[in-house]
Design an enzyme around this catalytic site. Sequence first.
Site, PDB file in Angstrom:
ATOM      1  N   SER A   1      50.288  49.745  69.254  1.00 35.56           N
ATOM      2  CA  SER A   1      50.697  48.813  68.206  1.00 35.56           C
ATOM      3  C   SER A   1      51.306  47.516  68.733  1.00 35.56           C
ATOM      4  O   SER A   1      51.335  46.526  68.018  1.00 35.56           O
ATOM      5  CB  SER A   1      51.683  49.497  67.258  1.00 35.56           C
TER       6      SER A   1
ATOM      7  N   HIS B   1      46.488  52.038  63.573  1.00 32.25           N
ATOM      8  CA  HIS B   1      45.842  50.720  63.718  1.00 32.25           C
ATOM      9  C   HIS B   1      44.344  50.812  63.962  1.00 32.25           C
ATOM     10  O   HIS B   1      43.691  49.783  64.068  1.00 32.25           O
ATOM     11  CB  HIS B   1      46.498  49.943  64.860  1.00 32.25           C
TER      12      HIS B   1
ATOM     13  N   LYS C   1      48.655  50.370  56.293  1.00 31.16           N
ATOM     14  CA  LYS C   1      48.167  49.239  57.102  1.00 31.16           C
ATOM     15  C   LYS C   1      46.820  48.767  56.561  1.00 31.16           C
ATOM     16  O   LYS C   1      46.782  48.071  55.567  1.00 31.16           O
ATOM     17  CB  LYS C   1      48.178  49.629  58.560  1.00 31.16           C
TER      18      LYS C   1
HETATM   19  C1  LIG Z   1      53.194  51.745  61.457  1.00 35.62           C
HETATM   20  C2  LIG Z   1      53.013  52.902  62.316  1.00 35.62           C
HETATM   21  C3  LIG Z   1      53.476  54.155  61.945  1.00 35.62           C
HETATM   22  C4  LIG Z   1      54.334  54.381  60.726  1.00 35.62           C
HETATM   23  O1  LIG Z   1      53.652  54.203  59.550  1.00 35.62           O
HETATM   24  P1  LIG Z   1      54.384  53.800  58.189  1.00 35.62           P
HETATM   25  O2  LIG Z   1      53.380  54.137  57.179  1.00 35.62           O
HETATM   26  O3  LIG Z   1      54.685  52.341  58.276  1.00 35.62           O
HETATM   27  O4  LIG Z   1      55.619  54.617  58.083  1.00 35.62           O
HETATM   28  C5  LIG Z   1      53.184  55.232  62.773  1.00 35.62           C
HETATM   29  N1  LIG Z   1      52.492  55.056  63.911  1.00 35.62           N
HETATM   30  C6  LIG Z   1      52.058  53.844  64.321  1.00 35.62           C
HETATM   31  C7  LIG Z   1      51.292  53.712  65.588  1.00 35.62           C
HETATM   32  C8  LIG Z   1      52.314  52.728  63.538  1.00 35.62           C
HETATM   33  O5  LIG Z   1      51.910  51.538  63.944  1.00 35.62           O
END
Ligand SMILES: *Cc1c(COP(=O)(O)O)cnc(C)c1O
Length: 402
Positions: free
Chosen positions: A191, A219, A250
């Site tokens: 990320s 992602h 996301k």
């Molecule tokens: C954003 C993210 C999460 C957490 O997800 P949310 O839905 O925002 O709680 C978990 N793992 C990764 C790699 C992320 O980028």
Amino acid sequence: MDLHTTDDAVIRRIRYFTERERMLRENDLYFYNQPVEEIRGGARVLVRGREMGMYASYSYLGLIGHPRINKAAREAIDKFGTGTNGVRTLAGSLTIHTELEETIAEFKHAEAAVTYSSGYATNLAVISTLMGRGDYVLSDKLNHASIVDGCLMSGAEFRRFRHNDMEDLEHRLQQVPEGAAKLVVADAIFSMDGDMVDFPRIVELCKKYNAWLMMDEAHSVGMLGKTGRGIEEHFDLWDSVDIKMGTLSKTIPSVGGYVAGKKELIQYLRHASRAYIFSAAIPPAQAAAANEAFKVILDEPWRIEKLRANAERFLTGLKGAGFDTLYSTTAIVPVLCGSDERAFALTRQCQHHDLFVLPVVSPAVPEGLARLRATVLAAHEPEEIDYALEVIEKAGKEIGII
Ligand SMILES: *Cc1c(COP(=O)(O)O)cnc(C)c1O
């Protein structure tokens, strides 16, 4: 508690932070928690009264505000209202939840799926439910904080291997005592750096050493694979991940998290993970929006192609200008700046020229590796990306980064 007259460790921590924030604000270098006032379609937003191009979003395919998804959410409100009657195990399960879980299972080529109220909660719940004292978790150094927290919470032996270094991983797998349960966990796309896990090799190692493999696809869903199904599709290595984790916040424009996998595993999680049993279900509108979003991804494959072309245009431009973008090959593009101050300065210049982009500084990344963490979206037009490149290059030269 009087913050001015009392003195203890908590108050000292708060004071230290308050002082740092004040200094950043005085120098126009505080960029966090800025509310977006309006979404203007495409990749444009209104922030502090100015229309800016969005380069900090996780909505990679540009699905926020998609008419089909909005409509599904509205219809769910009309049908179910805005809340649930509690936790999933008791009265909180709605047909839209089971529909969503079936959609996810199908999308991820899995037997079944279970959802949680956030991606963060999903990682905590899954890792700490499956792993315990005496077991071993092997986690990439750059894994997301929610994975790290899940590992810590599990009480298992927690080993971090060097970022994407499969030799180091193998070495650590060899050190696990005979017979102990092993879980290998990594982000599919990291990320902060935007690079991809060495998937074929990690799959091979898990098979060789009889370890469970968990992939966090926060992602990579919608980004990798011809139809956006993620890392397994990208490498054409289906059925190689035991625990297919992802978020609904996301590319999927909703909120929540999921795990897909074998039927027995999912059923076990439903009955053993505390975040499922003791926290309310995803609200109906958000479940319906997520459900529709997976279908839109399959119906509109042009978004994936456009995202890829945009990412390539942006990366090529930055590298051509002399920026270090680490090993990114995706729409997450680190623009290395060096010191925190330089990252703040570059951000300020970009925002003054109407690019909504944000910095990542220590301790989120190692000291000296502060950066802009820019993201490109399928919603960007090529001319917008060229404009962004121009602004970043000019500012990078002024600040002395390139
Ligand atoms: C954003 C993210 C999460 C957490 O997800 P949310 O839905 O925002 O709680 C978990 N793992 C990764 C790699 C992320 O980028």
